[in-house]
Design an enzyme around this catalytic site. Structure first.
Site, PDB file in Angstrom:
ATOM      1  N   GLU A 180      23.310   3.743 141.172  1.00  0.00           N
ATOM      2  CA  GLU A 180      24.508   4.531 140.825  1.00  0.00           C
ATOM      3  C   GLU A 180      25.591   4.386 141.885  1.00  0.00           C
ATOM      4  O   GLU A 180      26.516   5.197 141.971  1.00  0.00           O
ATOM      5  CB  GLU A 180      24.119   5.991 140.599  1.00  0.00           C
ATOM      6  N   HIS A 259      23.476  13.223 141.804  1.00  0.00           N
ATOM      7  CA  HIS A 259      23.812  12.212 142.818  1.00  0.00           C
ATOM      8  C   HIS A 259      23.788  12.896 144.184  1.00  0.00           C
ATOM      9  O   HIS A 259      24.092  14.093 144.283  1.00  0.00           O
ATOM     10  CB  HIS A 259      25.230  11.648 142.620  1.00  0.00           C
ATOM     11  N   CYS A 378      33.803  12.217 143.532  1.00  0.00           N
ATOM     12  CA  CYS A 378      33.347  11.313 142.448  1.00  0.00           C
ATOM     13  C   CYS A 378      34.483  10.405 142.021  1.00  0.00           C
ATOM     14  O   CYS A 378      34.248   9.279 141.575  1.00  0.00           O
ATOM     15  CB  CYS A 378      32.925  12.097 141.211  1.00  0.00           C
TER      16      CYS A 378
END
Ligand code: SUG
Length: 455
Positions: A180, A259, A378
């Protein structure tokens, strides 16, 4: 590198532009905001303008700001690959009727969260003195698995100069190499131009001596594997002395921390993290201390100050931590931090008042993105670049006042201010989106990067 070269090294934040199909589809399992806001009406125009305003205010404050374009959505090609045929309108109509979940996935504007675009190693740390890039495979979810090909083309279009930039293949898109990107990677260092240590945080191990089942999350998936992190480090030529691999706390994943950047953020020598971030907190800090050339400055937020629920709802740790010329740091937090009393109190009484470089907190409204689980951190991909590397960038991707004006006008011209789930099948939306993106690649001068431009 000379002292002058070292001081010319800067972190450039490349923010993802929110795409014209930004919507709330509840696609991301384990992401509490996405799961709870699925079905809401979105406002893509407001989302894109909120993102641009964040970029502009950081540029105005003196930080280097870049831009990455959104992707071609709806991804009608992906629907065709899955057996839908006919005109574009027919493909959309059939998917909407027979597999609405697939239509929602191919419309997601999820590439805005560029912290997941890939992992970057600055040239200072690489054996060949080039900046290294690996696009993340994002294989954990179908809507994000659709991103890496275009991401790779965009990164290669901007970081084109082979003398300075090296691009690696996406890792095999299979659960063992689930990757990711930078959301699970933090570079810690003294000055940006000094050698860094790379902290890779993973949620599970796929091969070998698999750890006991109790140490894996039970409720939500772990999206990053140790094997993926190790492969990226290998591709970039990072040695054992430059890397630390640490397992994310499984209880945090089960609480909605999908995350690592939802529970920790690092910058320079500072690691701001929640007590529940790492399974082996002491071991992680000890290894970082042993490997770093500069002293680590850990800033630990205990559970009694900020509960997991508050951490996940406020996205305190999804803040941007930015370095100032006087050695202080600015924390850019989402507006949601003001809405949670314990979080706001922790920021004022503990982070700002504490013995650490964080001297300022700036609040940003990125609510359109936040409702899908994407905070300020993000929305940006950090790329540490020397002056020569910044000069070698292709395209018009570093924000200026003129580019900001052009981009806001572009958004005003092309974006809708309302998108309900039923609108996703509208063939007109697909056409509007392509027209907007075609114009955008000209505006950014990056050449053809989208499937519809490549034929
Ligand atoms: O992968 N949300 C994204 C949010 C990514 C946030 N990125 C970082 N933490 N770095 C995800 O979960 C939701 C899309 C939807 O539900 O419509 C989504 O994909």
């Amino acid at each position: 590198m000379s002292a002058a070269d070292i001081s010319s090294v800067r972190e450039v934040n490349f923010d993802g532009l929110v795409g014209p199909t930004h919507n709330y589809s509840g696609l991301a399992v384990g992401n509490v905001a996405s799961m709870s806001h699925g079905g809401l009406v979105s406002n893509p125009k407001e989302g894109a303008l909120q993102g641009l305003l964040k970029m502009k205010s950081l540029m105005d404050a003196g930080y280097a700001q870049g831009i990455l374009p959104p992707q071609q959505r709806p991804d009608i090609g992906a629907l065709r690959d899955l057996g839908f045929s006919g005109s574009n309108g027919e493909v959309l109509a059939r998917a909407s009727k027979e597999a609405p979940q697939l239509l929602r996935a191919v419309c997601s504007a999820s590439s805005m969260w560029t912290a997941n675009a890939g992992t970057i190693t600055p040239s200072i740390d690489a054996p060949d003195s080039r900046v290294h890039f690996t696009p993340a495979n994002l294989q954990s979810s179908f809507h994000r698995y659709l991103e890496p090909q275009t991401t790779g083309r965009v990164l290669q279009a901007i970081f084109r100069d082979e003398q300075h930039f090296a691009h690696h293949p996406v890792l095999p898109a299979t659960p063992a190499f689930s990757d990711e990107g930078a959301a699970n990677h933090t570079r810690l260092c003294g000055e940006y131009g000094e050698p860094g240590v790379h902290l890779f945080v993973y949620g599970r191990q796929a091969f070998g001596d698999v750890r006991s089942g109790e140490r894996e999350p039970k409720r939500y998936p772990a999206r990053q594997t140790l094997e993926a992190s190790q492969a990226v480090a290998r591709q970039h030529g990072l040695t054992e002395a430059q890397t630390v691999f640490s397992q994310q706390h499984p209880d945090a994943i089960d609480a909605g921390v999908f995350h690592n950047d939802v529970i920790a953020v690092g910058n320079g020598p500072v690691l701001l993290y929640h007590e529940m971030a790492f399974l082996d907190e002491e071991g992680t800090l000890d290894e970082l201390r042993a490997k770093m050339a500069s002293p680590l400055i850990p800033v630990r937020v205990p559970l009694e100050a900020v509960s997991m629920e508050d951490a996940v709802a406020s996205y305190l740790f999804n803040s941007q931590l930015l370095s100032n010329p006087d050695g202080t740091m600015t924390l850019v937090v989402p507006g949601e931090c003001q809405e949670r009393e314990a979080v706001w109190r922790t920021i004022q009484d503990y982070l700002l008042a504490g013995n650490n470089p964080i001297s300022e907190v700036v609040v940003k409204d990125v609510k359109q993105s936040m409702r899908n689980g994407g905070g300020p951190a993000c929305l940006r991909l950090r790329v540490v670049l020397t002056e020569a590397e910044r000069a070698a960038l292709s395209g018009r991707v570093l924000l200026t006042n003129a580019l900001y004006t052009d981009l806001t006008a572009w958004v005003e011209r092309h974006y809708r201010d309302r998108l309900a789930p039923d609108d996703l099948a509208d063939p007109q939306l697909a056409e509007e989106s392509l027209a907007a993106l075609d114009e955008l690649t000209q505006l950014l001068k990056i050449g053809p990067v989208y499937p519809f431009q490549l034929g």
